[in-house]
Scaffold this active site. Structure first.
Site, short mmCIF file in Angstrom:
data_model
loop_
_atom_site.label_atom_id
_atom_site.label_comp_id
_atom_site.label_asym_id
_atom_site.label_seq_id
_atom_site.Cartn_x
_atom_site.Cartn_y
_atom_site.Cartn_z
N CYS A 2 1.06 -1.31 -0.14
CA CYS A 2 0.02 -0.06 -0.02
C CYS A 2 0.69 1.24 0.13
CB CYS A 2 -0.87 -0.04 1.23
SG CYS A 2 -1.82 -1.52 1.27
N ARG A 27 5.04 -0.24 -6.51
CA ARG A 27 5.04 -1.01 -4.97
C ARG A 27 3.96 -1.98 -4.96
NH1 ARG A 27 6.72 2.50 -0.47
NH2 ARG A 27 5.20 1.21 0.76
N TRP A 73 -3.21 -2.52 -1.20
CA TRP A 73 -2.85 -4.00 -1.56
C TRP A 73 -3.60 -4.93 -0.47
CZ3 TRP A 73 -0.61 -8.19 0.73
CH2 TRP A 73 0.17 -9.23 -0.26
N ASN A 99 -1.61 2.41 6.02
CA ASN A 99 -0.83 1.29 5.50
C ASN A 99 -0.81 0.29 6.93
OD1 ASN A 99 -0.76 2.27 3.04
ND2 ASN A 99 1.54 2.85 3.15
N GLY A 100 -0.49 -1.08 6.84
CA GLY A 100 -0.16 -1.95 7.96
C GLY A 100 -1.42 -2.61 8.01
N GLU A 480 17.03 -18.73 -6.56
CA GLU A 480 16.44 -17.42 -7.29
C GLU A 480 15.99 -17.46 -8.71
OE1 GLU A 480 16.07 -14.67 -6.17
OE2 GLU A 480 16.35 -13.33 -7.77
N LYS A 484 12.36 -15.86 -9.68
CA LYS A 484 12.26 -14.74 -10.65
C LYS A 484 10.97 -15.20 -11.75
CE LYS A 484 13.45 -11.92 -9.60
NZ LYS A 484 14.07 -11.92 -8.16
N GLU A 487 7.66 -15.54 -10.15
CA GLU A 487 6.96 -14.19 -10.03
C GLU A 487 6.42 -13.32 -11.05
OE1 GLU A 487 8.76 -11.37 -7.26
OE2 GLU A 487 10.82 -11.90 -8.24
N HIS A 503 15.45 -37.71 -4.50
CA HIS A 503 15.14 -38.10 -3.23
C HIS A 503 13.62 -37.63 -3.36
CE1 HIS A 503 18.74 -39.12 -1.24
NE2 HIS A 503 19.20 -38.02 -1.67
N LYS A 602 6.28 -4.31 -3.94
CA LYS A 602 7.68 -4.30 -4.02
C LYS A 602 8.28 -4.27 -2.66
CE LYS A 602 11.64 -3.36 -6.01
NZ LYS A 602 12.41 -4.58 -6.38
O1 M6R Z 1 13.11 -5.06 0.20
P1 M6R Z 1 13.58 -6.68 0.43
O2 M6R Z 1 14.93 -7.15 -0.07
O3 M6R Z 1 13.61 -6.92 1.88
O4 M6R Z 1 12.49 -7.85 0.04
C1 M6R Z 1 12.37 -8.89 0.31
C2 M6R Z 1 11.45 -9.50 -0.62
O5 M6R Z 1 10.09 -9.41 -0.62
C3 M6R Z 1 11.65 -9.40 -2.20
O6 M6R Z 1 13.05 -9.82 -2.25
C4 M6R Z 1 10.95 -10.26 -3.00
O7 M6R Z 1 11.01 -11.68 -3.09
C5 M6R Z 1 11.15 -9.82 -4.80
N1 M6R Z 1 10.08 -9.62 -5.18
C6 M6R Z 1 11.70 -10.78 -5.31
O8 M6R Z 1 11.93 -10.46 -6.90
#
Ligand code: M6R
Length: 607
Positions: A2, A27, A73, A99-100, A480, A484, A487, A503, A602
């Site tokens: 948010c 965000r 959000w 927010n929160g 990773e 990627k 997401e 396994h 974000k």
């Molecule tokens: O701002 P941060 O690095 O603490 O964020 C952590 C995760 O939310 C962030 O890396 C998230 O997994 C990304 N969308 C990955 O691309």
């Protein structure tokens, strides 16, 4: 997640608020809205969907000098027009953006309902407006304080009162808010980018602070209502990074920035003639460093994967024991804080709630926690006991790319520093530094082969399940790569330690399964080749990321992406680049909203 924007001043704020919201779009959000005082009456406009939909519902003549705005959000209640912020009190006199999460909202709501209040939304936030109304006896400020007393949970709140068009009330507890100080105008936002086009003079609010903002003044109080003095700071930020330039997406731009962003992460931090690194921000003397026996790392998502890579480097290069914990797990498990352990909280945004709370919990128990953050003066950066900025520059795409490689670079520097105090020789230190300095050019070589990666991604893009396999330091790279891809393309993908496939996960392999192997020539090389053979025997499609001279792996693969050779400690900085591009081109082939993937934000400022 948010976003909040508020304004009070001499200008018509409608465009300022809408533009501010657009600056926060990256965000992640699913609805938006604004509240302003127009002709002495509170007016609210809110809509599910993109900001443009809300914007087109605004009357042409709407004009106001005070207002609040929000991108939501959804957490409590679905993403629809009604649940969108701002929320109104029952008598339509007060409006809030939040927010929160208000953790005790259902108890508060029941009490208010028993008193006759009728709620309109399913959100946790609406109770805030109702509590202000309930406590209002001709004093908005007082009513705001009283409402806060009842709230449990995390919040950044901005409130507006129809009868008081001269000020906004603001409170922060666990969700960032920053003031922007202009000439005859004042801004408040959850992220400076919302008002950077108007002013670079900022005031950072801390948790447990309440602020009354007028167009020429702000007054900060703590939760006991004692006054707090706070200086206005001048931000030194390059706003050009918030522009896509010629790139079709921020993600692609940020991937291409990596030769430079990595350079910035190590610039000024190498002591070449001693084959070591200096990290001044750690605030640790050589004697302090000498006492460190263990490293604990807290992080989430991509930052967690960087932490895992760091733990391999720390153990193998510096011979110092290192462990990494997902922040959301660490914070609730009553973490063991042993003497001699130094902690790192890794976070691109510096605002991730889980990492912030894990850090605070460790600090409460007496630990020293150092931040590895990108966003300057973010909460984690400010609350940590020292730390290092990774200097990636603003990362706008939700999918983190350049922050990842910069985080690894900083962890590598820390491992080199510790290693040189232990077993690593001067000669090895110098060699590693030379290799590090060559990486930007090597990354550029990979970036020059995007067309091939695009082709491979398109070729497999109709398939639904992907596996990413690596061993040793390439295992977190596999995690990773899978993160990627899932997401931004919404394809199912799993990162697996290659030795683990037999396994269980090998049951997933068939001729419709692309299996991406990360195979640098390190001590796990032969073992990974055996895993490739195993997958090949089950008709899996092999896509490998290997060194350019590696004829063996190339011959075993259906497709391969070659990378320049490098030292095994640094290989993740190269092997991850093709995976970022592979995810990008797959998502592009599937027509996905790459920079703003569905359901994601974000910076994740709620738990
Ligand atoms: O701002 P941060 O690095 O603490 O964020 C952590 C995760 O939310 C962030 O890396 C998230 O997994 C990304 N969308 C990955 O691309």
């Amino acid at each position: 997640m948010c976003g909040i924007v508020g304004y009070i001043g001499e200008k018509n704020c409608v465009n300022i608020l809408v533009e501010g919201l657009k600056r926060l779009e990256y965000r992640g959000y699913d609805s938006s809205g604004i509240a302003v005082i127009y002709r002495n009456s509170l007016k609210i406009f809110k809509k599910a969907g993109k900001i443009i939909q809300m914007e087109s519902s605004l009357p042409d003549n709407l004009n106001s000098k005070i207002g609040i705005a929000h991108t939501r959000w959804a957490t409590h209640g679905e993403a629809n027009d009604i649940n969108a912020h701002p929320h109104l009190s029952q008598n339509n006199k007060f409006s809030i953006v939040h927010n929160g999460i208000i953790e005790n909202y259902s108890v508060l709501k029941k009490k208010l309902e028993a008193e006759g209040y009728k709620f309109k939304t399913q959100t946790d936030s609406e109770v805030i407006a109702y509590l202000i109304e309930k406590n209002y006896k001709d004093d908005f400020e007082e009513a705001f304080y009283k409402a806060l007393e009842k709230l449990e949970g995390a919040y950044g709140i901005v409130a507006l009162c129809e009868d008081n068009p001269d000020f906004l009330m603001v409170a922060r507890k666990g969700s960032p808010l920053i003031l922007g100080v202009g000439n005859d105008e004042m801004f408040v936002a959850s992220d400076v980018s919302a008002f950077l086009g108007h002013t670079k003079q900022v005031v950072y609010l801390d948790d447990y602070e309440i602020t009354k903002i007028e167009k020429n003044n702000f007054k900060i109080k703590d939760f006991r209502l004692s006054d707090i003095a706070r200086d206005v700071k001048l931000l030194d930020l390059d706003t050009s990074a918030s522009d896509k330039g010629d790139y079709s997406h921020f993600m692609l731009k940020e991937i291409f920035e990596q030769p430079e962003s990595i350079k910035r992460a190590f610039a000024g931090r190498l002591i070449e003639n001693f084959g070591t690194a200096k990290l001044g921000g750690l605030n640790l003397t050589p004697q302090d460093l000498f006492q460190i026996e263990r490293v604990g790392i807290y992080a989430c998502g991509t930052s967690y994967h960087a932490g895992l890579v760091g733990s391999y480097i720390l153990e193998e290069l510096a011979r110092i024991s290192a462990y990494v914990e997902i922040s959301s797990e660490a914070r609730y498990k009553n973490p063991l804080i042993e003497k001699g352990t130094i902690f790192f909280a890794i976070s691109q945004s510096g605002e991730t709630a889980d990492t912030l709370f894990a850090m605070r919990e460790a600090q409460r128990k007496g630990a020293k926690v150092l931040g590895i953050c990108n966003v300057v003066v973010s909460t984690i950066a400010r609350e940590s006991n020292g730390g290092v900025y990774v200097h990636s520059g603003p990362e706008i795409a939700v999918a983190s790319t350049k922050a990842f490689t910069s985080q690894i670079t900083v962890l590598f520097l820390y491992a080199l520093l510790m290693g040189r105090m232990r077993d690593v020789s001067l000669q090895t230190g110098k060699k590693l530094i030379n290799e590090l300095k060559m990486l930007p050019e090597k990354i550029q070589t990979i970036l020059n082969s995007v067309d091939k990666i695009d082709e491979i991604a398109v070729k497999y893009s109709k398939l639904n399940n992907y596996l990413f396999l690596g061993r040793g330091i390439s295992y977190p790279v596999a995690l990773e790569g899978a993160l990627k891809l899932k997401e931004i393309s919404y394809r199912h993908s799993e990162g697996i330690a290659a030795g683990e496939i037999k396994h269980g996960p090998i049951a997933l392999v068939d001729e419709e399964t692309p299996v991406i192997f990360i195979v640098p020539q390190d001590n796990t090389y032969d073992k990974t080749i055996s895993n490739i053979e195993e997958v090949k025997a089950r008709k899996g499609k092999i896509i490998s990321v290997c060194f350019e001279n590696d004829q063996k792996v190339k011959a075993l693969s259906d497709d391969y992406i070659e990378i320049p050779e490098t030292n095994s400690f640094l290989s993740p900085l190269l092997t991850v680049i093709p995976l970022q591009l592979f995810a990008y081109y797959t998502a592009r082939a599937l027509g996905c909203d790459i920079d703003k993937p569905r359901n994601l934000a974000k910076s994740v400022t709620v738990e």
